[in-house]
Structures are given as structure tokens and as C-alpha cells.
Design an enzyme around this catalytic site. Structure first.
Site: not given
Ligand code: XMP
Length: 516
Positions: A61, A88-89, A175, A177, A233, A235, A372
Site C-alpha cells: 500500500g 511490502c507494507y 512484490h 505478484e 466487457d 458483451s 481483460k
């Protein structure tokens, strides 16, 4: 019948990558829920009714643990006997709660860093003595109480990773991720499977059922409306809402006349088959009239945006719908700073909300946590046609912002025909997969040419093809010359109004992808 999913709960401290953590966990076939950081241990216990909560991750964060209003956690969460991983945070916060020494670092570490793995155990199992990781932090953990041990360090960060000696509590300053952390996937896998002992019992397919159920729960026996643009999106959101609500759903497709060739037909063919109330607003003339004499790009966008809302509102009022469904996806929301503790980057049109005058009981956003490519996977699982699944991102105002200067029927037709040729050639030659967008721009310049034995004077058309990951930056694509040649020849042969074709070789920045 699926019982309960093994689940990792992610506590959200407002970091840009928080949802990426959730996504990475899902990629391992384990379910994940993102919750606000101030969730209490009792609330987590209550979640156990729905999920098998097997572990917690505290996200990064933008705050410093020293700020007076820094986001914190219910400290009893650390006593729940659930494995915890602070990133991290989250890493700094746990260290501060257990009375370790956390201080602002002398140098802020930002970007790729090399970390020394001193003890490759637990989350760090199987890693090399030196690992490339991605860090972004001002505060640093310098020391921890005796019941903890440091597992890794960097030059300026003596405790870059730690664990509790007897409990499953871990912290990583970096991180895992983000893709820049080379073995980040391994680290998360270690946590999910070795530390939390999760079973991979969740599948993407299950998500469809969950989203349909949520829409049903939100809307109940009432009616809902959705603006269907034909983009992936909206659709997918329409297809899900159709499963949930059937004919209690009104889907509105506003055909302003600036779609690409064949697109309105594809949308019509697809959604007419659904057992919903499907409304096509054929408002091409109305848009053209409003745009008469409008040359300025921003004015053009504004006129189109406003008219779009007006048409939608008229239909929404008639439909008497109480709920609005939107295909907002996760990146749309993160950029709008919708969460506690996150910074606003820019406002997105979806989030700002469509109708301004109509009051809905609620806006329902079934895709709000997806990226997406996940939406694309859902689209495929829902059997949406490939024209919709593979559709390039397309600006709301459509071809109107790819026609420089005033819009006329003739110019719109020229833009549609030239665009269709580019699409066909790029797709036929297998280039589409690596391109973010490819299209033509009808410029407001004319040029002399020679067609047959006569002088010709016609439009200059620019071809634009860009590579990008998320459109914030883009490179012009290095399309092979023979394909550009084919495109140019076809355009000048098949579209008589055009005498010259140029290729746009500008990156973003300094240019933007669209010309207007
Ligand atoms: P630019 O031209 O700013 O475009 O580099 C970045 C990406 O956004 C798309 N774009 C839009 N999308 N409504 C949209 O939904 C809009 O008004 C709009 N304008 C640009 C553009 O196609 C590119 O992918």
C-alpha cells in the site's frame, strides 16, 4: 457438486498490485477474495461458512506505517492460527505490530533489486542465494523480536524477508505478484501449497456460476438495464446478466454509425438470440446531425458522449429498470482510486457512470475483479463468437475520432472500407495476435495521384498499428513491408476516393494511439 473452495484472503491496503495477488492465486487454481484491511478476526471466522479460509495475505500500500492514519489490522488476526504473508507494507506492518524496528530507509528502494536469500525455507523454499525481485518501499524493517528470524537481506534492507520461528507468519519486502520478481510465482506457490496446504479445487468455470448468482442476488425479481457497446466487457456482462435475469434484462445497443464494418451486424446476430429484451437504437442520423460542422476533436468526443447518454437515458426511462449493470473491469476501477488508501490516477468513463439523470437502486458490476484476459477466457467459456472475443479495444466514439475534421457520410464510408482492408490483411497474415490495435485514420489532407491515365485528387489515409500491454505506452508495430505494400495497394485500388497511404511511425509517448 463443489463443496467449499480452499481460499486465501487478501487484505487490501490500497496497493496498485493488490488485485494482482488475487489473480495470481486464482491462476494456481485456488480461490481468493480481496477484503478491506480493517476486516476483523470475527468477520474472517464468519467467512469460513462460505469458504475454507486457509491463509491470509496482507497487501502492499502507499502509506507509511508511521503516518497517524496509516491503515492497520485487527491485531487478533495474527492469533487466529492461520498462515499469514505480509507483502511490502504488509511486511512492515506485521514487523511493527510485533514490536520490531521499522524505520524510513536511507535510500528509497524502487524497481528491480537483487536480494540475498540467507535461508531458503518456507515461502523461499527452492530459491537461489541471489534472486531478482521487484521492490518499492520507503520504510524498512531493521530488527525483529527473538521469536522471528530474518530469511533474506539486500544492501540497504537487513530484514528483507522474515518468518516466525514457530508460527506460519512470513513477510517479504518485495512484490512476488509482479512479473519482474523472477521467481515470484514460486514464492506464492510455496505459500499457497506448502505453508497454507491449499488444494487447487477452484476453476475459472466456477466463476461464471458465482457471477450469475451474484447478479440474481442483487437484482432479485426486479428489472435491469445494460448498455451494450459490443466490446468484450459489456458483451460478457450482458451474457452473464442474460443467464441470471432472462427477459428481466434490457440490453441497449446504441448504434451511432461509427462502428467498424460488420460490427453492428455481429452484435445484432449474437444478442438477438438471447432471451432478453434487446433494444437496438438506430440513431445514426441523429448523431450525424449533432456533429454537423464539428471539427475540434474534444468537442466531437463531447457531443458523441452526451448524445450517447441521452439515447440511453430515453430507453432506460421507458424500460423502468431499477438496476444498472455495467461491464466495468478491475483496471477501470483501480485507475479511478475507488478503494480506501489508494491514490487516484485518472477517472475512467465507465466508473464515472453512464446515466446522470436516472436513479438506479444499484449499479451491478459482475466483472469488477477481473482483468481483460480473464474476461476473454470467460467470453470463450460463454461461447461468445470470436468477433466479439477477439475484438480490439475500440474507443467509445468509434471511427469518429479516426476521421480528422468534419464527419460526412462519404468520409465515414471511406474510413470503414479502409479500416476493413487493414483488419483483413493483418488478420490474414497472422499479425493480429501481437498487436494491441490496428486501424486506419482518414486525415483531412488531400493529395494528388494518378489512377489509370488520369490525374486523381483524393484522401490521404494513415495506417496505424501499435503494440502495447495496457495502452499507457505503445510502440508502432514493425509490420513487414510486403504487408504494408499489400494494404496500400488494396486501399488505393478498392477505395477510389483515396490517392495516398502513409504509415504512422510514432510511439506513444510522444503520440497517443488514436489521432484525436
Ligand atoms: P490513446 O489514444 O489515448 O488511447 O493513446 C489509449 C487507448 O484507449 C482507447 N481510447 C478509448 N477508449 N473510450 C474508450 O473506451 C474513449 O473515449 C477512448 N479514447 C481512446 C484507444 O483506442 C487506445 O486503446
Amino acid at each position: 457438486m463443489q463443496t467449499k473452495y480452499d481460499t486465501i484472503i487478501v487484505l487490501d491496503f490500497g496497493g496498485q498490485y493488490c488485485h494482482l495477488i488475487g489473480r495470481r492465486i486464482r491462476e494456481h487454481g485456488v480461490y481468493s477474495e480481496i477484503v478491506p484491511h480493517d476486516i476483523t478476526s470475527d468477520e474472517i471466522k464468519a467467512l469460513q461458512e462460505k469458504f475454507n479460509v486457509k491463509g491470509l495475505i496482507l497487501s502492499g500500500g502507499p502509506s507509511s506505517v508511521y503516518e497517524p492514519n496509516a491503515p492497520r489490522i485487527d491485531p487478533t488476526i495474527l492469533e487466529m492460527n492461520l498462515p499469514v504473508l505480509g507483502l511490502c507494507y504488509g511486511h512492515q506492518l506485521i514487523a511493527q505490530i510485533v514490536k520490531g524496528k521499522v524505520k524510513p530507509a536511507e535510500h528509497r528502494e524502487y524497481g528491480i533489486a537483487e536480494v540475498n536469500i540467507d535461508k531458503p525455507v518456507g515461502v523461499l523454499n527452492g530459491l537461489s542465494p541471489k534472486e531478482t525481485v521487484w521492490m518499492s518501499h520507503g520504510d524498512t524493517v531493521f530488527a525483529l523480536p527473538a521469536e522471528f528470524e530474518a530469511l533474506a537481506h539486500t544492501e540497504s534492507c537487513p530484514v528483507a524477508a522474515y518468518r516466525h520461528k514457530t508460527k506460519a507468519i512470513y513477510g517479504l519486502q518485495w512484490h512476488p505478484e509482479v512479473v519482474h520478481t523472477k521467481n515470484g510465482e514460486r514464492m506464492l506457490r510455496n505459500f499457497i501449497f506448502d505453508v497454507c496446504k491449499c488444494e487447487a479445487n477452484w476453476k475459472m468455470e466456477d466463476l461464471i456460476g458465482k457471477m450469475v448468482k451474484e447478479i440474481k442476488a442483487d437484482v432479485g425479481e426486479a428489472t435491469a438495464i445494460i448498455g451494450l457497446s459490443g466490446g468484450i466487457d459489456s458483451s460478457v456482462a450482458t451474457a452473464l446478466a442474460a443467464q441470471a435475469l432472462g427477459d428481466k434484462l434490457t440490453a441497449v445497443f446504441v448504434d451511432h454509425g461509427f462502428m467498424r464494418e460488420g460490427e453492428p451486424e455481429a452484435i445484432r446476430d449474437t444478442f438477438q438470440k438471447f432471451e432478453i429484451n434487446f433494444v437496438i437504437a438506430n440513431v445514426q442520423k441523429r448523431f450525424m446531425e449533432k456533429l454537423k460542422g464539428v471539427v475540434d476533436p474534444e468537442k466531437k468526443r463531447k457531443v458523441i458522449g452526451e448524445e450517447f447518454i441521452r439515447v440511453f437515458e430515453e430507453i432506460a426511462e421507458k424500460s423502468d429498470a431499477q438496476y444498472l449493470i455495467q461491464g466495468t473491469i478491475y483496471p477501470d476501477r483501480i485507475e479511478s482510486g475507488f478503494r480506501k488508501n489508494s491514490d487516484v490516477i485518472k477517472s475512467h468513463h465507465n466508473v464515472a457512470g453512464l446515466p446522470s439523470k436516472i436513479k438506479f437502486k444499484k449499479i451491478v458490476e459482475p466483472l469488477r475483479d477481473l482483468y481483460k484476459d480473464e474476461v476473454r477466457k470467460v467470453a470463450k467459456m460463454l461461447d461468445l463468437p470470436k468477433e466479439i472475443v477477439n475484438r480490439q479495444p475500440f474507443p467509445g466514439p468509434g471511427l469518429a475520432v479516426r476521421i480528422i475534421g468534419e464527419l460526412t457520410e462519404e468520409r465515414v464510408q471511406v474510413a470503414k472500407k479502409t479500416d476493413a482492408i487493414v483488419r483483413e490483411e493483418i488478420e490474414k497474415n497472422g499479425l493480429a495476435e501481437n498487436l494491441w490495435q490496428y486501424f486506419t485514420v482518414l486525415t483531412d489532407t488531400k493529395a494528388t495521384g494518378v489512377k489509370g491515365d488520369s490525374r486523381a485528387y483524393g484522401y490521404v489515409v494513415a495506417v496505424r498499428a501499435a503494440e502495447s500491454r495496457e495502452a499507457m505506452t505503445a510502440n508502432f508495430a514493425q509490420i513487414p513491408y510486403p504487408i504494408l505494400e499489400k494494404i496500400s495497394t488494396r486501399i488505393t485500388n478498392e477505395v477510389p476516393e483515396v490517392t495516398r497511404v502513409v504509415y504512422d511511425i510514432t510511439h506513444k509517448p510522444p503520440a497517443t494511439i488514436e489521432w484525436e
